[in-house]
Scaffold this active site. Structure first.
Site, PDB file in Angstrom:
ATOM      1  CD  GLU A 130      -2.638   1.279   2.606  1.00 24.35           C
ATOM      2  OE1 GLU A 130      -3.062   0.184   3.025  1.00 24.35           O
ATOM      3  OE2 GLU A 130      -2.869   2.373   3.162  1.00 24.35           O
ATOM      4  CD  GLU A 135      -3.644   7.511   5.550  1.00 21.78           C
ATOM      5  OE1 GLU A 135      -4.541   6.714   5.890  1.00 21.78           O
ATOM      6  OE2 GLU A 135      -2.448   7.161   5.397  1.00 21.78           O
TER       7      GLU A 135
END
Length: 429
Positions: A130, A135
């Site tokens: 990932e 974020e």
């Protein structure tokens, strides 16, 4: 030898050429056709109801206008059931390696309860890796870029295993949320190779001119914002593969909800994250993405069909010390074996004859030796190791005709000549 050296010089000139080519353009006109609208339960346990495309359209959660794509969350209703309505997009295409460039006019603001992200992930998480490019949560003002993998990968000084991953937070406060939006947005770029995953952030006014060109050049962009370098600590190709692009805005969940009580601004608004998100739709007017452009490029060393260079009667040739090999492949070489230096190339071979342990290192750079009586076609992908030019630069396809030990002096001459021209090109390109 004169004929040979002319060909070598011409091939080295390729080091200055662009090395990325457009693979997928997520243009405004086709943007939503290139993504799936996910409707499953949030894997991070957020208080969110991801809706399908028809529902999102009927509720006005996305629109396309003037070449921009905008999508957000419900800001008009008390939430119920699984949570507040939102959109999660996963690209239909999967990628292994490449260059992703996202130009954003707006991302979800620094709003209590929100957890927006632009990221990449593959099947059977975390075994395909990932890559979190953007974020953050709640009132945060700094982006957090994180790699998540299965066991056995350490990047940026910490284990990337599982949910915590190995994060990097950049300096400055204009790279995420409300401050990012107030500054006019900007560009995030992610470069993924066998050797490293690099991320750059460019504020609106400081975007390299070649970002919008047909052939962007990461090697010209200067220092990275975050760099995750593989090697003995992490084999990038074993831990990252077949990733989809993902946009989502979830609420609360494992991270935003987990740190709710640590944020004095948010915890003063409600006793819990879910209570706030459920009952305050008016708070989420700025929880939307506006995409100016999203493009994915492939590197020239993946499926490269570039110019061939013939090294005649040579047992060794060198490439400049300013570059290192990231992939070497041999084909049609039953009677020859190719050895490489440095050993970092080991494990990066994609096909063909296995690369043996180094047996020859030329004083002027990384060297290759073909031994035997056959012909070896050697495809070599190289990248700059100069920190100011970190990108993949080019691929050379070399036909090395193996000869006899008596030709060793010719080989040394070829190596020296190649290095001199490479040095000149490197410092004058």
């Amino acid at each position: 030898m004169h004929f040979t050296t002319l060909l070598l010089t011409g091939a080295l000139a390729q080091l200055g050429l662009a090395t990325y080519f457009l693979k997928d353009d997520y243009s405004a006109a086709n943007f939503f056709n290139m993504f799936d609208f996910n409707t499953f339960d949030d894997p991070t346990h957020g208080y969110v109801n991801y809706v399908d495309q028809a529902t999102a359209a009927s509720q006005g959660l996305f629109h396309v206008s003037n070449g921009q794509v905008t999508f957000g969350v419900d800001q008009g209703n008390i939430a119920s059931g699984r949570g507040r309505n939102s959109i999660r997009l996963t690209s239909k295409a999967q990628y292994t390696h490449g260059l992703v460039i996202l130009d954003l006019a707006h991302m979800p603001g620094s709003i209590c309860g929100t957890w927006p992200a632009f990221w990449m992930t593959g099947p059977n998480w975390p075994n395909s890796g990932e890559i979190d490019i953007i974020e953050g949560v709640n009132t945060g003002s700094q982006n957090q870029m994180t790699m998540h993998t299965s066991d056995g990968c350490t990047l940026a000084g910490s284990s990337c295993q599982g949910g915590l991953g190995c994060p990097i937070k950049p300096a400055g406060t204009n790279n995420y949320g409300t401050n990012f939006n107030n500054a006019g947005g900007g560009v995030y770029a992610m470069q993924w190779t066998s050797g490293y995953i690099n991320i750059w952030f460019f504020p609106r006014g400081s975007i390299p001119s070649d970002i919008s060109s047909p052939n962007p050049r990461p090697g010209n962009w200067g220092p990275t914002t975050a760099s995750f370098v593989g090697g003995d600590n992490c084999n990038i190709d074993q831990h990252f593969m077949n990733n989809n692009l993902v946009f989502d805005t979830t609420f609360c969940g494992d991270w935003a909800g987990g740190v709710w009580g640590q944020d004095s601004t948010c915890s003063a608004l409600a006793g819990s994250c879910q209570d706030y998100v459920q009952n305050h739709p008016e708070a989420f007017g700025e929880a939307y993405w506006t995409v100016n452009s999203l493009k994915v490029y492939k590197s020239s060393y993946d499926g490269y069909n570039g110019p061939a260079v013939k090294v005649v009667n040579a047992e060794a040739f060198a490439i400049p010390a300013s570059v290192e090999v990231v992939k070497a492949t041999t084909t049609d070489a039953p009677a020859a074996q190719v050895t490489t230096s440095p050993p970092a190339v080991q494990g990066l071979v994609q096909a063909g004859t296995p690369i043996a342990q180094p047996q020859h290192t030329h004083a002027h750079g990384e060297a290759y030796e073909s031994s035997g009586t056959g012909t070896a076609n050697v495809t070599i992908a190289i990248r700059e190791v100069d920190e100011s030019k970190p990108g993949i630069q080019d691929t050379l396809v070399v036909e090395a005709v193996a000869s006899s030990p008596e030709k060793a002096e010719s080989a040394r001459k070829v190596s020296r000549h190649l290095h001199r021209h490479a040095h000149h090109l490197h410092h004058h390109s």
